[in-house]
Write a protein that holds these residues in place. Structure first.
Motif, PDB file in Angstrom:
ATOM      1  N   PHE A   1       0.842  -1.196   0.000  1.00 28.43           N
ATOM      2  CA  PHE A   1       0.000   0.000   0.000  1.00 28.43           C
ATOM      3  C   PHE A   1       0.876   1.245   0.000  1.00 28.43           C
ATOM      4  N   LEU A   2       0.761   2.049  -1.056  1.00 23.66           N
ATOM      5  CA  LEU A   2       1.532   3.284  -1.187  1.00 23.66           C
ATOM      6  C   LEU A   2       0.591   4.468  -0.992  1.00 23.66           C
ATOM      7  N   GLN A   3       0.919   5.347  -0.043  1.00 23.40           N
ATOM      8  CA  GLN A   3       0.007   6.446   0.291  1.00 23.40           C
ATOM      9  C   GLN A   3       0.752   7.770   0.327  1.00 23.40           C
ATOM     10  N   ARG A   4       0.181   8.776  -0.305  1.00 22.73           N
ATOM     11  CA  ARG A   4       0.653  10.140  -0.146  1.00 22.73           C
ATOM     12  C   ARG A   4      -0.098  10.805   0.999  1.00 22.73           C
ATOM     13  N   GLN A   5       0.505  11.832   1.570  1.00 22.90           N
ATOM     14  CA  GLN A   5      -0.211  12.688   2.514  1.00 22.90           C
ATOM     15  C   GLN A   5      -0.982  13.710   1.685  1.00 22.90           C
ATOM     16  N   VAL A   6      -2.302  13.707   1.813  1.00 26.10           N
ATOM     17  CA  VAL A   6      -3.150  14.590   1.010  1.00 26.10           C
ATOM     18  C   VAL A   6      -4.139  15.309   1.924  1.00 26.10           C
ATOM     19  N   LYS A   7      -4.318  16.603   1.689  1.00 22.83           N
ATOM     20  CA  LYS A   7      -5.377  17.372   2.345  1.00 22.83           C
ATOM     21  C   LYS A   7      -6.077  18.173   1.256  1.00 22.83           C
ATOM     22  N   ALA A   8      -7.351  17.862   1.051  1.00 22.69           N
ATOM     23  CA  ALA A   8      -8.108  18.523  -0.007  1.00 22.69           C
ATOM     24  C   ALA A   8      -9.328  19.218   0.578  1.00 22.69           C
ATOM     25  N   LYS A   9      -9.615  20.394   0.089  1.00 27.50           N
ATOM     26  CA  LYS A   9     -10.848  21.099   0.427  1.00 27.50           C
ATOM     27  C   LYS A   9     -11.780  20.961  -0.766  1.00 27.50           C
ATOM     28  N   MET A  10     -12.742  20.039  -0.612  1.00 29.37           N
ATOM     29  CA  MET A  10     -13.633  19.689  -1.705  1.00 29.37           C
ATOM     30  C   MET A  10     -15.002  20.328  -1.501  1.00 29.37           C
ATOM     31  N   PHE A  11     -15.717  20.500  -2.595  1.00 36.68           N
ATOM     32  CA  PHE A  11     -17.122  20.858  -2.483  1.00 36.68           C
ATOM     33  C   PHE A  11     -17.860  19.627  -1.962  1.00 36.68           C
ATOM     34  N   VAL A  12     -18.849  19.836  -1.131  1.00 38.08           N
ATOM     35  CA  VAL A  12     -19.475  18.735  -0.391  1.00 38.08           C
ATOM     36  C   VAL A  12     -19.968  17.640  -1.328  1.00 38.08           C
ATOM     37  N   ASP A  13     -19.561  16.414  -1.003  1.00 36.02           N
ATOM     38  CA  ASP A  13     -19.955  15.229  -1.767  1.00 36.02           C
ATOM     39  C   ASP A  13     -20.186  14.107  -0.773  1.00 36.02           C
TER      40      ASP A  13
END
Length: 348
Positions: free
Chosen positions: A284-296
């Motif tokens: 399992f390869l994972q990046r550190q991600v923080k996203a501000k998304m429109f609500v879904d």
């Protein structure tokens, strides 16, 4: 548009609508781990916070009230879960009532009955027993896609005090996390993405137009070193499943706490159980991600998201497994994909 009901202990029902809510005062947060530390084997409650305008506030007692929340779009109604009010965190100011509520994870906080301790279990039968005691349905009826699903164990250890403990340690054995899904069921979710013969299975695509911002690491981390307990002794298992020449991949490490469900297992049995777990999570390869998304509302904990477009210039897309969601009504939704810690000596 928001909908649902607040049901008080005396069966009084308060209809939830946009006009009932204080502006910008409804949020739901849920996680399988924190932003800074990847984890396996968690059972965290989702937390709902809302402020309402109640002109009959003096007549209403919100102790242990049940909140059923949904999102309404045209003729479609999407469940956002059921929550129970924590009366110790309720605040009032004139006709403004601020409520904090948690999902059905709290129903598992009762002590394990002695009759449970006298039997032997697999992961599925243990979770079934815990759900029966808590009065919560189990979503999973087949766990054969997880490692160690057929390992047998007892619940004799005094370290397993509550049914939440039992669910948590069982989830760790399966290299997974437990959550309460939006239908109010206990669900075991993968801690990694799924793969078929050709590629990673993606649950959701998020383009530049689906979000307001994104931050991500240049490096993907995998768990090369897994430290666990073999009996009472700490051991480290090592895998190498990636190209050592790939500069965008770094070695990671993870330490499993002692799992009391393995009490009485021989060192060889512990080694086999934990090496199977490591081989499952090790690719399992994972990046550190923080996203501000429109609500879904289709994005869930454990979802595999492929982020594309905008300022993503690494291979034109990046993939992350969701470990934390903070949903704000009429606002943005913050989605976090937490990566394992780098091994000692690895550059951040």
């Amino acid at each position: 548009m928001i909908g649902g009901t607040i049901t008080l202990a005396d069966s009084t029902e308060i209809e939830i609508s946009d006009s009932l809510l204080v502006n910008n005062a409804l949020s739901i947060s849920m996680s399988t781990c924190s932003e800074s530390m990847f984890d396996i084997g968690t059972f965290n409650a989702a937390v709902l916070k809302m402020s309402i305008i109640d002109d009959d506030v003096l007549l209403h007692k919100f102790d242990n009230a049940r909140i059923d929340l949904s999102e309404i779009s045209g003729e479609t109604e999407t469940a956002l879960g059921t929550y129970w009010v924590d009366s110790t965190k309720t605040k009032r100011k004139k006709n403004n009532v601020m409520l904090t509520a948690t999902d059905a994870a709290a129903k598992f906080d009762s002590n394990i009955d002695d009759t449970i301790r006298s039997a032997e279990y697999t992961a599925l039968t243990a979770l079934t027993a815990a759900c029966t005691a808590a009065g919560v349905a189990l979503y999973n009826n087949d766990l054969s896609d997880f490692p160690n699903y057929n390992v047998t164990f007892s619940v004799s250890s005094s370290s397993v005090q509550t049914y939440r403990d039992l669910v948590m340690w069982t989830a760790q054995l399966l290299c997974a996390n437990a959550i309460i899904n939006r239908s109010g069921q206990l669900e075991i979710r993968r801690a990694r993405y799924q793969e078929n013969e050709e590629s990673i299975v993606v649950d959701k695509y998020c383009t530049g137009t689906d979000r307001a911002d994104i931050q991500f690491s240049d490096i993907r981390t995998y768990i090369k070193y897994l430290t666990y307990y073999s009996g009472n002794d700490p051991m480290t298992h090592t895998v190498r499943i990636v190209d050592p020449q790939d500069e965008q991949i770094r070695d990671g490490m993870f330490t499993l706490p002692y799992n009391p469900l393995l009490e009485g297992k021989t060192p060889d049995e512990c080694d086999s159980i934990n090496s199977d777990l490591h081989m499952y999570i090790g690719s399992f390869l994972q990046r550190q991600v923080k996203a501000k998304m429109f609500v879904d509302t289709t994005v869930q904990l454990g979802s595999t998201i492929c982020f594309r477009g905008g300022k993503i210039d690494i291979r034109r897309s990046i993939i992350g497994v969701v470990t934390k969601i903070t949903w704000k009504y009429r606002g943005l939704m913050e989605v976090i994909c937490t990566a394992p810690a780098a091994a000692k000596g690895e550059a951040e």
